[in-house]
Design a protein around this motif. Sequence first.
Motif, PDB file in Angstrom:
ATOM      1  N   ARG A 129      68.030  26.063   9.881  1.00  0.00           N
ATOM      2  CA  ARG A 129      68.948  27.163   9.598  1.00  0.00           C
ATOM      3  C   ARG A 129      68.242  28.510   9.493  1.00  0.00           C
ATOM      4  NH1 ARG A 129      73.597  24.906   5.453  1.00  0.00           N
ATOM      5  NH2 ARG A 129      73.899  22.879   6.421  1.00  0.00           N
ATOM      6  N   GLY A 130      66.932  28.508   9.285  1.00  0.00           N
ATOM      7  CA  GLY A 130      66.241  29.767   9.079  1.00  0.00           C
ATOM      8  C   GLY A 130      65.553  30.347  10.288  1.00  0.00           C
ATOM      9  N   LYS A 131      65.316  29.517  11.311  1.00  0.00           N
ATOM     10  CA  LYS A 131      64.460  29.999  12.407  1.00  0.00           C
ATOM     11  C   LYS A 131      65.131  31.069  13.269  1.00  0.00           C
ATOM     12  CE  LYS A 131      65.490  26.025  15.415  1.00  0.00           C
ATOM     13  NZ  LYS A 131      64.858  24.874  16.104  1.00  0.00           N
ATOM     14  N   GLU A 132      66.484  31.112  13.310  1.00  0.00           N
ATOM     15  CA  GLU A 132      67.159  32.096  14.152  1.00  0.00           C
ATOM     16  C   GLU A 132      66.946  33.513  13.628  1.00  0.00           C
ATOM     17  OE1 GLU A 132      71.264  31.324  14.762  1.00  0.00           O
ATOM     18  OE2 GLU A 132      71.623  33.184  15.890  1.00  0.00           O
ATOM     19  N   PHE A 133      67.106  33.699  12.295  1.00  0.00           N
ATOM     20  CA  PHE A 133      66.977  35.036  11.718  1.00  0.00           C
ATOM     21  C   PHE A 133      65.652  35.209  10.972  1.00  0.00           C
ATOM     22  CE2 PHE A 133      71.133  36.363  12.818  1.00  0.00           C
ATOM     23  CZ  PHE A 133      71.959  35.254  12.726  1.00  0.00           C
ATOM     24  N   LYS A 134      64.760  34.238  11.114  1.00  0.00           N
ATOM     25  CA  LYS A 134      63.447  34.300  10.458  1.00  0.00           C
ATOM     26  C   LYS A 134      63.569  34.456   8.938  1.00  0.00           C
ATOM     27  CE  LYS A 134      61.429  34.105  14.447  1.00  0.00           C
ATOM     28  NZ  LYS A 134      60.811  32.824  14.901  1.00  0.00           N
ATOM     29  N   HIS A 135      64.583  33.793   8.389  1.00  0.00           N
ATOM     30  CA  HIS A 135      64.750  33.788   6.929  1.00  0.00           C
ATOM     31  C   HIS A 135      64.894  32.344   6.489  1.00  0.00           C
ATOM     32  CE1 HIS A 135      67.053  35.229   3.094  1.00  0.00           C
ATOM     33  NE2 HIS A 135      65.857  34.735   2.834  1.00  0.00           N
ATOM     34  N   PHE A 136      63.803  31.843   5.903  1.00  0.00           N
ATOM     35  CA  PHE A 136      63.763  30.443   5.494  1.00  0.00           C
ATOM     36  C   PHE A 136      63.940  30.375   3.979  1.00  0.00           C
ATOM     37  CE2 PHE A 136      62.316  29.034   9.600  1.00  0.00           C
ATOM     38  CZ  PHE A 136      61.634  30.131  10.100  1.00  0.00           C
ATOM     39  N   LYS A 137      65.050  29.787   3.545  1.00  0.00           N
ATOM     40  CA  LYS A 137      65.312  29.695   2.106  1.00  0.00           C
ATOM     41  C   LYS A 137      65.978  28.364   1.782  1.00  0.00           C
ATOM     42  CE  LYS A 137      69.794  32.064   2.308  1.00  0.00           C
ATOM     43  NZ  LYS A 137      70.618  33.143   1.749  1.00  0.00           N
ATOM     44  N   TYR A 138      65.783  27.967   0.535  1.00  0.00           N
ATOM     45  CA  TYR A 138      66.354  26.702   0.061  1.00  0.00           C
ATOM     46  C   TYR A 138      67.879  26.794   0.075  1.00  0.00           C
ATOM     47  CZ  TYR A 138      67.262  22.785  -3.127  1.00  0.00           C
ATOM     48  OH  TYR A 138      67.704  21.617  -3.695  1.00  0.00           O
ATOM     49  N   LEU A 139      68.525  25.718   0.528  1.00  0.00           N
ATOM     50  CA  LEU A 139      69.974  25.683   0.640  1.00  0.00           C
ATOM     51  C   LEU A 139      70.548  24.794  -0.449  1.00  0.00           C
ATOM     52  CD1 LEU A 139      70.006  25.255   4.490  1.00  0.00           C
ATOM     53  CD2 LEU A 139      70.533  27.339   3.262  1.00  0.00           C
TER      54      LEU A 139
END
Length: 807
Positions: free
Chosen positions: A795-805
């Motif tokens: 879920r994070g690789k598209e907008f380069k924002h990797f966070k816990y869901l």
Amino acid sequence: MTKIIFKKGDVLNRNQYHQEKGLIKPLFNVDEGNKFIPVSASSYPNNGHVLVLSYDLLKNHIQSDFFCVTNDFFINDVTNPNYEDQAVSLKQIKYNSGISQFFEEIPFWDFIPIYKNKFDYQTKKLSYLEGIDNEIFFLEKNNTIWGPFKKNSLKLSPFNFRSEEDNYEDNIQFDNFLDIYIDYDGEYIFELQKDDIFNCIVLDSEQNSYLTEFKSIVEKKIGTPTLFSDDASILEWGKKKLEAQNPDISNNLVSFVNNYSTNSIDKDRWNRFRELIDRNSEELNLINELLLKKGLINYTENKEQEEYTRNIEIKNKEIEAKSREIVELKETISQLREQLNDLKLSHDDNNKSDYKTYPFLNEALKNPIQLEAILEKQENFEKIKNEIHKLEGKKEYLDTDIGKLEKRKSDIESSVRDIVETFKKSAAEHTTKLAEAKIYTDLLNGIGIEFYTPKESVNRIQVTPIIRTATHINAKEYVSEIQKRLENQGRNISFNDVANLIITTNQSFLTILAGAPGVGKTSLVERLSKSFGLSEKFGYLEIACAKGWTSSKDLIGFYNPLSKKFQSSKTKLKEALENSQTYNQSPYIVLLDEANLSPMEHYWSDFIKLADLEYGRKINISDSETIEFGNGFRFIATINHDHTTEMLSNRLLDRATIIQIEKPNKLEEIVTNFELPLEILDFQSVKDLFKETSKWKAEETAITQKLNSIIDKLEACGLTVSPRKLSAVKNFLRVATGLFEGEDFTALDYAIAQQLLPIINLRGDYEADLIKVYGEFVGVGMEKSKRLLDRIIKRGKEFKHFKYLYY
């Protein structure tokens, strides 16, 4: 003949014949003169250890952690070992009944480790538990030694030797020791100066200290015995002592306490007992009821009763004086009313005589038809105008005078009401205090009291929880029982998930349940609480959090400076804290439902520092009021994640444990006939069920290496794993490893998923770094962590924002 003192070490795996293998560590050679000579680790090629085959037989034979061997014939040098444990097979023992006669158990009370862990004498707590691996120990600080203590998490408690009676049945040495120690057992610790016992302390090659000849120290009365019991133990002791007495013991309990025994130990306990019941009015009433029920006290006239009667007489005289003052004030009001009426009558009379004072005006008013003709004369008009002006001035003066009198009358009436109300309140408070004082003096003087119990007290007693100590069960049996109770309520959860919930809520002051709406987060907390024996009557409180909460006043309430009282919030959290204060040995769960509708770090701010469990369980709700609630008080929060909710701050994440609740395979059953357990298990005793496991001791090195490797890769991403988080992970692993069903890293999987992955919040090109972390979970059974991190990466690789869901 030289003896070797050994200490039991770690359990290894089982061999092909299903026998345990384990290690023992040589500490001292003891010569015929009883001189202790430290054994160097280099003397044994197994890193200072000896491998024992059939280790389970040795454990069954030797109860204590330390033992000595009278000969060294049993040590075999193996030049070509066939075992997989190459590093620990060079010197070994094959233990069997044929050589058991050479193994001699060292009485555990005569060889006790001394640790240098920091501790607080006043709060009775250790600063850290690391390094303490013995069930009984002493603590050293500044050349002073305190103990013996028992291993009991961070809480310091005197060791109770009688708890070992089952293991040392018919042991004459143990019986002899108990005979001299019985008065101190489980209640006292000794304060010893090293200079006084230097010949009883020995150091091994690693400079670890051990105390020998403790029995001799007690016999010779070396050191200072200090009562170290907690309040609950002293109260229980005092009640048992009173209950055991003959009904005609004494009419004066104070005299009884002072002359009970020449034994100073009993006097220490009695004094503590009296101090506690003096501070705790509810405990005082319970003890009084016990004494009355057992017929230990009877009504007797004495000086205390006379003093009580005199106080009542004084109060009656005060009532008479106040009554006279009220009568006098009422007479003053009556006189003022008369003056006011006279003034009004005078005003009316003045109006009647206006024809003399104001002839032109009076004539004009009497002849309204001729008014126009009268006013035509300018001279008459000016005179009437002047008369009207004078009359208006007099009227204004009289109105002002009447207003002042009316206000004075109102003020006096208000003062009378205030005096009456204040007096009534004062009299009621004074009567209440006298009644409480009478209960206390009657208790201490052996006087029986008949008193009325209001209905609300009866109702409170009916829901008083029955709290019991967890006995005759182990951790696995307890988890299985809670799992069964959840199933009976329609919630089928795996053994590991149930164990995880129990351990996490036990170890964490705040546990957060995350998951998509409808997965049953709220119902799970409610049913888990019922499984513990808790209900809305006692032990469980559900709080529906609201949007817009900004401070603790929304959660617990606030001090109202106008009423000078604490105004409780409608959440009833204050009442829950007070209930926990009363029953501080019980668990208590507060559910914060939809907790992140408002920022938690704002409205939950008063509790954030308490998430570090070494802090005292107390909260200041005003400048003058503090609530000290029980150690079993826990918050469980449920959260969702959408545009209406708030993010959790890093400060909160560092102190909380987040458990993801997965969508159930089938809909929950709605069960209405679940019978709540009659008993609530004591929080501390349940906590004590989850001890450090043998599996952890055996696998600690491998698991720690894996944990460190994961942390290194997370920190390479720019994340920081705080010492608080690391400590939480290790505390969890100590008790969960081996208890959880599955592979070696199953417990580590749960710990990583709910402690470390929630801190992930990265912006930038971190996909490759996170994939390296993901690789740590592959092929080792860490499916929970693998699944969560996979979601984060995708879920994070598209907008380069990797966070816990959170779902």
